[in-house]
Design a protein around this motif. Structure first.
Motif, PDB file in Angstrom:
ATOM      1  N   GLU A  56       4.892   0.403  -3.551  1.00 42.88           N
ATOM      2  CA  GLU A  56       4.853  -0.986  -4.006  1.00 42.88           C
ATOM      3  C   GLU A  56       4.019  -1.840  -3.050  1.00 42.88           C
ATOM      4  N   PHE A  57       4.168  -1.569  -1.754  1.00 39.86           N
ATOM      5  CA  PHE A  57       3.368  -2.279  -0.759  1.00 39.86           C
ATOM      6  C   PHE A  57       1.882  -2.025  -0.981  1.00 39.86           C
ATOM      7  N   TYR A  58       1.496  -0.753  -1.136  1.00 38.52           N
ATOM      8  CA  TYR A  58       0.094  -0.418  -1.338  1.00 38.52           C
ATOM      9  C   TYR A  58      -0.448  -1.046  -2.622  1.00 38.52           C
ATOM     10  N   ASP A  59       0.356  -1.011  -3.697  1.00 40.28           N
ATOM     11  CA  ASP A  59      -0.088  -1.575  -4.965  1.00 40.28           C
ATOM     12  C   ASP A  59      -0.360  -3.071  -4.821  1.00 40.28           C
ATOM     13  N   GLU A  60       0.528  -3.764  -4.122  1.00 41.04           N
ATOM     14  CA  GLU A  60       0.325  -5.199  -3.946  1.00 41.04           C
ATOM     15  C   GLU A  60      -0.850  -5.477  -3.021  1.00 41.04           C
ATOM     16  N   LEU A  61      -1.000  -4.682  -1.955  1.00 40.47           N
ATOM     17  CA  LEU A  61      -2.099  -4.890  -1.030  1.00 40.47           C
ATOM     18  C   LEU A  61      -3.445  -4.710  -1.726  1.00 40.47           C
ATOM     19  N   ALA A  62      -3.507  -3.775  -2.671  1.00 42.41           N
ATOM     20  CA  ALA A  62      -4.762  -3.510  -3.383  1.00 42.41           C
ATOM     21  C   ALA A  62      -5.229  -4.710  -4.195  1.00 42.41           C
ATOM     22  N   ASP A  63      -4.317  -5.624  -4.491  1.00 43.78           N
ATOM     23  CA  ASP A  63      -4.663  -6.808  -5.286  1.00 43.78           C
ATOM     24  C   ASP A  63      -5.048  -8.006  -4.430  1.00 43.78           C
ATOM     25  N   LYS A  64      -5.172  -7.808  -3.114  1.00 42.02           N
ATOM     26  CA  LYS A  64      -5.431  -8.937  -2.222  1.00 42.02           C
ATOM     27  C   LYS A  64      -6.917  -9.223  -2.006  1.00 42.02           C
ATOM     28  N   PHE A  68     -12.467  -3.881   2.041  1.00 35.19           N
ATOM     29  CA  PHE A  68     -12.333  -2.444   2.288  1.00 35.19           C
ATOM     30  C   PHE A  68     -11.166  -1.912   1.466  1.00 35.19           C
ATOM     31  N   ALA A  69     -11.204  -0.607   1.217  1.00 33.65           N
ATOM     32  CA  ALA A  69     -10.145   0.040   0.443  1.00 33.65           C
ATOM     33  C   ALA A  69      -8.914   0.269   1.313  1.00 33.65           C
ATOM     34  N   THR A  70      -7.776   0.399   0.656  1.00 33.18           N
ATOM     35  CA  THR A  70      -6.515   0.734   1.307  1.00 33.18           C
ATOM     36  C   THR A  70      -5.840   1.832   0.493  1.00 33.18           C
ATOM     37  N   PRO A  71      -4.869   2.534   1.065  1.00 36.59           N
ATOM     38  CA  PRO A  71      -4.295   3.683   0.351  1.00 36.59           C
ATOM     39  C   PRO A  71      -3.652   3.301  -0.983  1.00 36.59           C
ATOM     40  N   GLY A 129       6.257  -7.429  -2.176  1.00 34.27           N
ATOM     41  CA  GLY A 129       6.398  -6.124  -1.541  1.00 34.27           C
ATOM     42  C   GLY A 129       5.799  -6.042  -0.162  1.00 34.27           C
ATOM     43  N   LEU A 130       4.886  -6.952   0.189  1.00 34.30           N
ATOM     44  CA  LEU A 130       4.279  -6.885   1.519  1.00 34.30           C
ATOM     45  C   LEU A 130       5.280  -7.208   2.611  1.00 34.30           C
ATOM     46  N   GLY A 131       6.407  -7.807   2.274  1.00 31.86           N
ATOM     47  CA  GLY A 131       7.391  -8.155   3.287  1.00 31.86           C
ATOM     48  C   GLY A 131       8.607  -7.271   3.322  1.00 31.86           C
ATOM     49  N   ARG A 132       8.607  -6.169   2.584  1.00 33.34           N
ATOM     50  CA  ARG A 132       9.831  -5.390   2.458  1.00 33.34           C
ATOM     51  C   ARG A 132       9.833  -4.083   3.239  1.00 33.34           C
ATOM     52  N   LEU A 133       8.802  -3.806   4.002  1.00 33.76           N
ATOM     53  CA  LEU A 133       8.763  -2.536   4.719  1.00 33.76           C
ATOM     54  C   LEU A 133       9.644  -2.574   5.967  1.00 33.76           C
ATOM     55  N   PRO A 134      10.339  -1.474   6.269  1.00 27.72           N
ATOM     56  CA  PRO A 134      10.962  -1.347   7.589  1.00 27.72           C
ATOM     57  C   PRO A 134       9.893  -1.011   8.620  1.00 27.72           C
ATOM     58  N   VAL A 135      10.219  -1.124   9.886  1.00 31.38           N
ATOM     59  CA  VAL A 135       9.281  -0.754  10.942  1.00 31.38           C
ATOM     60  C   VAL A 135       9.869   0.390  11.756  1.00 31.38           C
TER      61      VAL A 135
END
Length: 311
Positions: A56-64, A68-71, A129-135
């Motif tokens: 979900e993070f990658y999918d949202e990042l791709a729309d930003k 450059f490309a992201t996974p 989704g960009l804010g939901r990742l654990p670290v």
């Protein structure tokens, strides 16, 4: 670095990928080229729920709208070996291979392109989704919609020291006092605009074309979060050449270029290096018996860092 494993090569062959080729390894796992424009990434410590969140993070990042490309994850596969993701293979060659370092220094052109990437990530407006990742090895998101950067960061420092404080305390002068001063300064400084922090932006994680123009950025997840872009700049400058004999000179060159370009106070970069040392000291070894732990100890004892903490 995650090591390549023949069992995973056999597992992927069983999925129909007959020409599996070990490609790379990083903090989050090992990568295999599968052919047909796809790769597989084996995740060392992520379960299916984690990987759904990363997708979900990658999918949202791709729309930003990044240059450059992201996974992008196409499929999540689980087996008794663990989990892997089938992803699009991203274009380009790692920057550290295209612009080889001299005594650890990637040089001014490569440095400028690293700063280009940091500038674009720092300009991302995080949401959803960009804010939901654990670290690191945590199981809950680092931030949620109710928490700001400074509050989340001081809470993370508290959690990490609750787990690993005894190891650091035995090696760092006045650790409790330094930790309290770090948290106080973070609360005082850390209320600026959020961007997207990569958290592990080394030259191996930036793919480039023949002119060194960034074509893709890899290996999000270790410390990826919405946060102060200055944190990413501070960390990147320090980890480009963490262990080399010229690391302080290389860090200083990055600082000089970043301060000129972004206007960050040098004291803020030093503060964030102390934060990074506190939260990642045991990221690779819970017992603190590795080089990264020693590096973090040295950072917390550096004269310039101590001076900022005592200001």
């Amino acid at each position: 670095m995650e090591q390549h494993d023949q069992r995973w090569i056999d597992e992927l062959a069983g999925l129909g990928y007959s020409a599996v080729e070990p490609l790379a390894g990083g903090m989050e796992g090992a990568v295999y080229r599968l052919g047909g424009g796809t790769v597989a990434k084996v995740w060392g410590r992520r379960d299916e729920r984690d990987l759904i969140g990363i997708k979900e993070f990658y999918d949202e990042l791709a729309d930003k709208g990044l240059s450059f490309a992201t996974p992008r994850i196409l499929r999540i596969h689980g087996s008794e070996l663990g989990h892997c993701t089938i992803e699009e293979e991203l274009p380009g060659t790692p920057l550290d291979q295209t612009a080889p370092c001299v005594d650890g220094d990637p040089g001014p052109r490569a440095r400028d392109h690293v700063l280009d990437v940091l500038a674009e990530l720092g300009a991302v407006s995080p949401s959803g989704g960009l804010g939901r990742l654990p670290v690191m090895d945590e199981s809950v998101p680092f931030r949620d919609s109710r928490s700001d950067w400074a509050g989340s960061l001081t809470a993370l420092i508290h959690r990490r020291l609750s787990r690993f404080g005894p190891q650091l305390d035995s090696a760092v002068t006045d650790l409790p006092g330094k930790a309290e001063r770090v948290k106080r300064l973070v609360r005082a400084w850390g209320h600026g605009r959020d961007g997207l922090v990569h958290g592990d932006l080394i030259t191996a994680n930036i793919l480039v074309d023949e002119s060194l123009r960034p074509t893709a950025v890899l290996d999000f997840g270790f410390l990826t979060t919405p946060g102060d872009p200055a944190f990413d700049v501070a960390v990147t400058a320090s980890i480009i050449d963490m262990y080399g004999p010229q690391h302080r000179r290389i860090e200083a060159a990055f600082d000089e270029a970043a301060i000129k370009r972004f206007g960050y106070p040098r004291e803020l970069l030093l503060l964030y290096r102390a934060v990074y040392a506190l939260i990642t000291s045991n990221a690779y070894d819970p017992k603190g018996a590795d080089g990264h732990f020693r590096w973090c100890v040295d950072m917390l004892e550096r004269d310039d860092v101590v001076e900022v903490l005592n200001s």
